[in-house]
Design a protein around this motif. Structure first.
Motif, mmCIF file in Angstrom:
data_model
loop_
_atom_site.group_PDB
_atom_site.id
_atom_site.type_symbol
_atom_site.label_atom_id
_atom_site.label_comp_id
_atom_site.label_asym_id
_atom_site.label_seq_id
_atom_site.Cartn_x
_atom_site.Cartn_y
_atom_site.Cartn_z
ATOM 1 N N LYS A 1 0.827 -1.215 0.000
ATOM 2 C CA LYS A 1 0.000 0.000 0.000
ATOM 3 C C LYS A 1 0.853 1.253 0.000
ATOM 4 O O LYS A 1 0.537 2.232 -0.672
ATOM 5 N N SER B 1 0.776 4.156 -2.770
ATOM 6 C CA SER B 1 0.360 5.521 -2.456
ATOM 7 C C SER B 1 1.503 6.516 -2.631
ATOM 8 O O SER B 1 1.271 7.686 -2.864
ATOM 9 N N PRO C 1 -7.626 5.554 3.180
ATOM 10 C CA PRO C 1 -6.357 6.284 3.264
ATOM 11 C C PRO C 1 -5.865 6.377 4.708
ATOM 12 O O PRO C 1 -6.662 6.279 5.643
ATOM 13 N N ASP D 1 -2.603 9.046 -1.914
ATOM 14 C CA ASP D 1 -3.485 8.347 -0.979
ATOM 15 C C ASP D 1 -4.812 7.984 -1.619
ATOM 16 O O ASP D 1 -5.518 7.085 -1.164
ATOM 17 N N THR E 1 -6.261 14.034 6.125
ATOM 18 C CA THR E 1 -7.422 13.140 6.045
ATOM 19 C C THR E 1 -8.232 13.124 7.348
ATOM 20 O O THR E 1 -9.159 12.345 7.481
#
Lengths: 184, 143
Positions: B86, B90, B101, B95, B107
């Motif tokens: 991941k 990303s 995310p 993201d 975020t």
């Protein structure tokens, strides 16, 4: 007082977000690679598959890497401007021929003109994933030391060039056409 | 259209709908090992197709989604962890490529939003209930 203020405030906040959303482009996704060193790659040259083209060739000069393919309709639209840039900007444009058929790609360049110093052929698309490429056309502006300065998704137009690329190019080159720096 | 043809048309429609759903996945076979395969399926279900945006790379039939599935597959075959895969993706695509995310300043609003809205809703609801409970019983209202 609260009775009215709270719902009105909530409404205004939601309305504010929605209003902002109207003018946002959902296709615009900022790249986390800007400011990062470009991932190293070395791929067969489109013109002469026995030689390799890669990040090593781009070192020492400000350069553009343009992702293209004969399957990409918008690349055809962008092509005329790339030709103009290759003549006037003084910045070498490297082609990144993505998942293409060699014969068609060579024919494309022979018919429409070749704005590229060299094109690297990524037939399998492994390097593309490493570069965070997910379509064509995409254009990267890369610094002399290999740092990615800007990434543009969708066709390059005179407007986007003037707005997003030129300020960075001027800052890096001083004057145009961009003076070449050979070696490191 | 005659009524007699209806079953044929229905069968074709069903085949069309069912076919499109399995098309993307059946292109590759994942892993032989069931546990590894389950991990692979779960992982590609959480990675967004950047081109189609509202589909995961598991669902999307397009070419770049297949390339990303191949990347995930290759990295798993190299014994890389889900977190490593991941973060690799990303760091290249942003993201946005992850359906979940990571929690960080940009975020916070995304992650806290639903809880905050729920809290506001609960607060308003509790106030209304309390006001309602405090109201004297009106004999005419009782039915």
């Amino acid at each position: 007082m609260w009775r009215y203020a709270l719902p009105i405030a909530a409404f205004l906040i939601v309305a504010g977000f929605l209003y902002r959303g109207l003018s946002l482009n959902p296709r615009y996704i900022p790249s986390p690679m800007v400011g990062q060193p470009a991932p190293e790659f070395s791929l067969p040259s489109l013109r002469d598959p026995s030689t390799e083209i890669g990040t090593a060739d781009m070192r020492g000069q400000l350069s553009l890497l343009n992702v293209w393919g004969t399957w990409c309709v918008e690349c055809r639209y962008e092509h005329a401007f790339l030709l103009e840039l290759s003549r006037t900007s003084g910045i070498p444009i490297y082609g990144f021929n993505l998942k293409d058929d060699r014969e068609s790609a060579l024919e494309w360049l022979a018919t429409l003109g070749d704005p590229y110093v060299e094109s690297a052929a990524d037939v399998e698309g492994y390097v593309a994933v490493d570069w965070g490429i997910y379509g064509a056309p995409e254009t990267f502006l890369i610094d002399r030391d290999g740092t990615i300065l800007h990434k543009h998704i969708s066709p390059l137009t005179p407007d986007t060039w003037a707005r997003d690329f030129l300020p960075i190019v001027r800052e890096k080159c001083g004057s145009l056409p961009c003076p070449m720096v050979n070696g490191e | 259209m005659s009524v007699a043809r209806l079953p044929t048309v229905l069968a074709m429609l069903i085949a069309l709908v069912a076919g499109s759903a399995v098309l993307a996945i059946d292109a590759e076979n994942g892993f032989e090992d069931p546990a590894l395969n389950a991990r692979y399926r779960a992982l590609i279900d959480e990675i967004r197709c950047m081109k189609c945006q509202n589909q995961s790379i598991a669902d999307s039939p397009i070419d770049v989604a297949a390339d990303l599935r191949r990347q995930v597959h290759d990295m798993m075959a190299e014994n890389r962890s889900d977190a490593e895969i991941k973060s690799y993706l990303s760091s290249r695509y942003g993201d946005f490529i992850l359906y979940r995310p990571p929690l960080k300043p940009t975020t916070w609003a995304l992650w806290a939003g639903p809880a905050v809205l729920l809290a506001i809703g609960g607060f308003v609801f509790a106030r209304i209930l309390r006001a309602y409970a405090r109201r004297p019983i009106d004999p005419d209202d009782v039915t």
